[in-house]
Scaffold this motif. Sequence first.
Motif, PDB file in Angstrom:
ATOM      1  N   LYS A  52       0.858  -1.242  -0.256  1.00 23.78           N
ATOM      2  CA  LYS A  52       0.019  -0.099   0.141  1.00 23.78           C
ATOM      3  C   LYS A  52       0.871   1.382  -0.019  1.00 23.78           C
ATOM      4  O   LYS A  52       0.823   2.287  -0.761  1.00 23.78           O
ATOM      5  CB  LYS A  52      -0.799   0.115   1.228  1.00 23.78           C
ATOM      6  N   ASP A  88      -6.079  11.331   1.598  1.00 26.13           N
ATOM      7  CA  ASP A  88      -6.718  10.375   2.441  1.00 26.13           C
ATOM      8  C   ASP A  88      -6.004   9.027   2.716  1.00 26.13           C
ATOM      9  O   ASP A  88      -6.081   8.192   3.857  1.00 26.13           O
ATOM     10  CB  ASP A  88      -8.286  10.180   2.232  1.00 26.13           C
ATOM     11  N   ASP A  89      -5.722   8.383   1.703  1.00 25.27           N
ATOM     12  CA  ASP A  89      -4.892   7.130   1.614  1.00 25.27           C
ATOM     13  C   ASP A  89      -3.539   7.532   2.358  1.00 25.27           C
ATOM     14  O   ASP A  89      -3.087   6.403   3.177  1.00 25.27           O
ATOM     15  CB  ASP A  89      -4.722   6.757   0.168  1.00 25.27           C
ATOM     16  N   TYR A  91      -3.237   9.221   4.872  1.00 21.78           N
ATOM     17  CA  TYR A  91      -3.414   9.367   6.336  1.00 21.78           C
ATOM     18  C   TYR A  91      -3.875   7.811   6.902  1.00 21.78           C
ATOM     19  O   TYR A  91      -3.675   7.406   7.946  1.00 21.78           O
ATOM     20  CB  TYR A  91      -4.421  10.296   6.618  1.00 21.78           C
ATOM     21  N   GLU A  92      -4.423   7.170   5.754  1.00 18.80           N
ATOM     22  CA  GLU A  92      -4.785   5.496   6.434  1.00 18.80           C
ATOM     23  C   GLU A  92      -3.316   4.891   6.565  1.00 18.80           C
ATOM     24  O   GLU A  92      -3.249   3.936   7.605  1.00 18.80           O
ATOM     25  CB  GLU A  92      -5.789   5.126   5.076  1.00 18.80           C
ATOM     26  N   HIS A  95      -2.169   5.870   9.887  1.00 15.24           N
ATOM     27  CA  HIS A  95      -2.884   5.142  11.186  1.00 15.24           C
ATOM     28  C   HIS A  95      -2.445   3.926  11.162  1.00 15.24           C
ATOM     29  O   HIS A  95      -2.162   3.223  12.214  1.00 15.24           O
ATOM     30  CB  HIS A  95      -4.276   5.352  10.815  1.00 15.24           C
ATOM     31  N   GLU A  96      -2.188   3.111   9.875  1.00 22.81           N
ATOM     32  CA  GLU A  96      -1.653   1.771  10.143  1.00 22.81           C
ATOM     33  C   GLU A  96      -0.172   1.533  10.700  1.00 22.81           C
ATOM     34  O   GLU A  96       0.162   0.841  11.511  1.00 22.81           O
ATOM     35  CB  GLU A  96      -1.956   0.991   8.743  1.00 22.81           C
TER      36      GLU A  96
END
Length: 154
Positions: A52, A88-89, A91-92, A95-96
């Motif tokens: 990712k 947004d991706d 920030y995902e 978080h991960e």
Amino acid sequence: MVDRVEGLMIRVYPDYGHPSSLWPSRELVTVQSEQPYVLPRQIGIDDALGAKILAWTDRFQRFFVEEIDGFASRPRWLPGIKVFDWYDDGYEIIHELRAQFPDVQVKPHCAQYVFSVNECRESMGLLPISLPTEPKAGYISISDVLHPKTSPTR
């Protein structure tokens, strides 16, 4: 998982030619390499999150054009990408990474590729900036930001 060590950090900072956008503290790198950058597996990131991160960075490499000189204009991207989805991706991913590395400070550095300088400043509760030759009500002059006035000492 890494034991808590003061100052451990992973900066997530896209940069031209850097395939992963990961800039970790040296102590986090468990697999050394001759390359001038760190890949996700070198700091123990699982394959799914690593893929990712690499895909997110690849979109930056393919579509980002340039940061804009000035305070009010947003950076430029090529057509074919939804910039806010990319943000947004990112920030995902942040978080991960924070979940996988709870004892490490994970710092995002991607807002400047999406928002103008003034949008970033205002989101932090700071006044927007204007040039000294273009004073605007409610703005602070860039001269005051670069050379803050100091209060007299008592």
